[in-house]
Design a protein around this motif. Structure first.
Motif, short mmCIF file in Angstrom:
data_model
loop_
_atom_site.label_atom_id
_atom_site.label_comp_id
_atom_site.label_asym_id
_atom_site.label_seq_id
_atom_site.Cartn_x
_atom_site.Cartn_y
_atom_site.Cartn_z
N THR A 52 9.40 113.76 16.15
CA THR A 52 10.76 113.99 16.65
C THR A 52 11.88 113.58 15.70
OG1 THR A 52 10.87 111.81 17.71
CG2 THR A 52 9.94 113.63 19.02
N GLY A 53 11.55 112.79 14.69
CA GLY A 53 12.59 112.30 13.78
C GLY A 53 13.45 111.20 14.38
N THR A 54 12.99 110.59 15.44
CA THR A 54 13.77 109.54 16.12
C THR A 54 14.01 108.34 15.20
OG1 THR A 54 12.96 110.16 18.31
CG2 THR A 54 13.72 107.89 18.03
N VAL A 55 15.24 107.85 15.23
CA VAL A 55 15.59 106.57 14.61
C VAL A 55 16.14 105.69 15.72
CG1 VAL A 55 16.98 105.38 12.88
CG2 VAL A 55 16.12 107.69 12.41
N THR A 56 15.53 104.56 15.93
CA THR A 56 15.90 103.73 17.07
C THR A 56 17.18 102.94 16.81
OG1 THR A 56 14.59 101.83 16.33
CG2 THR A 56 13.47 103.50 17.68
N ARG A 57 17.75 102.45 17.88
CA ARG A 57 18.99 101.68 17.76
C ARG A 57 18.78 100.41 16.96
NH1 ARG A 57 20.85 99.89 22.83
NH2 ARG A 57 22.72 99.29 21.71
N ALA A 58 17.65 99.75 17.12
CA ALA A 58 17.40 98.54 16.34
C ALA A 58 17.43 98.83 14.85
CB ALA A 58 16.07 97.92 16.75
N GLU A 59 16.91 99.99 14.47
CA GLU A 59 16.92 100.37 13.06
C GLU A 59 18.32 100.69 12.58
OE1 GLU A 59 13.02 102.76 12.05
OE2 GLU A 59 13.68 103.27 14.08
N LYS A 60 19.09 101.37 13.41
CA LYS A 60 20.44 101.80 13.02
C LYS A 60 21.46 100.67 13.08
CE LYS A 60 20.42 105.24 16.01
NZ LYS A 60 20.82 106.44 16.78
N GLU A 61 21.22 99.70 13.95
CA GLU A 61 22.24 98.70 14.22
C GLU A 61 21.97 97.34 13.58
OE1 GLU A 61 22.64 98.72 18.48
OE2 GLU A 61 23.20 100.85 18.52
N GLY A 62 20.98 97.29 12.68
CA GLY A 62 20.81 96.07 11.90
C GLY A 62 19.70 95.15 12.32
N GLY A 63 18.86 95.59 13.26
CA GLY A 63 17.72 94.78 13.65
C GLY A 63 17.73 94.40 15.12
#
Length: 236
Positions: A52-63
């Motif tokens: 799906t190409g999903t990038v999770t919020r933890a990855e985008k928001e710094g951990g």
């Protein structure tokens, strides 16, 4: 039909049946629904991400978050590296909020359970012929049976933090970690807005008391942390 065609047809049917068995191996089929035998793992979530190409919020928001002096963000912590370093692929996928967990379940053909579904699966033995010591129809005080022994809590056990899928004591209905290891999202909410969702089962951070079926632990639906994971159910 030639012998070759007959053998080809048989091979196709056998392969399809084998594929279905392999899919069902990771699920326990109950009268009203099926449920994942273990919490969703890093390996399973990775397949979803690749598809799906999903990038999770933890990855985008710094951990993701861990509780220290209050909730503290840990740089680099995500479902890929729950504690900030590469780990086993059969560890539970954590640092995922409610919507992210629900999206995975839908992709897998299921959904997150209601609190009632989770409780029924985790505490009432429903298999037609369960192995000893389980008794069909009995509701147990713990997801692990008559005691919390064998679960991954903050009490003395072999696991300082999260345990791999299938490493702890197998419980009611042949399920693992319905009590402790990591909290699990359900669809239960405090109100119609869905801003808070119920998590169930407790985790390695807490003592066995949070494993009890009647624990009401609601968390913001947009929250993600090192000790919150999930499993899916599938309508029959």
């Amino acid at each position: 039909m030639t012998i070759k065609h007959a053998l080809s047809a048989l091979l196709f049917v056998t392969s399809a049946a084998y594929a279905q068995v392999r899919m069902d191996e990771g699920r326990v089929v109950l009268p009203s629904f099926a449920i994942d035998r273990t919490e969703v793992t890093i390996a399973q979530f990775e397949r979803y991400v690749h598809a799906t190409g999903t990038v999770t919020r933890a990855e985008k928001e710094g951990g993701g978050f861990e509780y220290g002096a209050g909730w503290e963000r840990r740089p680099g912590w995500s479902w890929r590296k729950p504690d900030g370093q590469t780990t086993r692929a059969d560890m539970p996928a954590v640092h995922l909020d409610f919507a992210e967990a629900q999206a995975y379940c839908r992709w897998a053909g299921g959904r997150l359970p209601t609190g009632a579904e989770w409780q029924t699966a985790g505490f009432t033995e429903l298999r037609d012929a369960p192995p000893a010591p389980w008794t069909k129809g009995r509701t147990y005080p713990w997801a692990t049976g008559d005691s919390p022994q064998g679960a991954n809590t903050s009490d003395p056990d072999p696991w300082p933090r999260a345990a791999p899928a299938g490493a702890t004591r197998q419980g009611v209905n042949g399920l693992y970690d319905m009590g402790a290891n990591v909290w699990e999202w359900t669809t239960d909410s405090t109100d119609a807005t869905g801003r808070e969702r119920r998590t169930v089962g407790g985790s390695w951070w807490y003592g066995a008391f949070n494993m009890k079926a009647d624990v009401k632990a609601f968390k913001p639906a947009d929250f993600y942390a090192v000790y919150i994971g999930f499993r899916c159910v599938y309508d029959r």
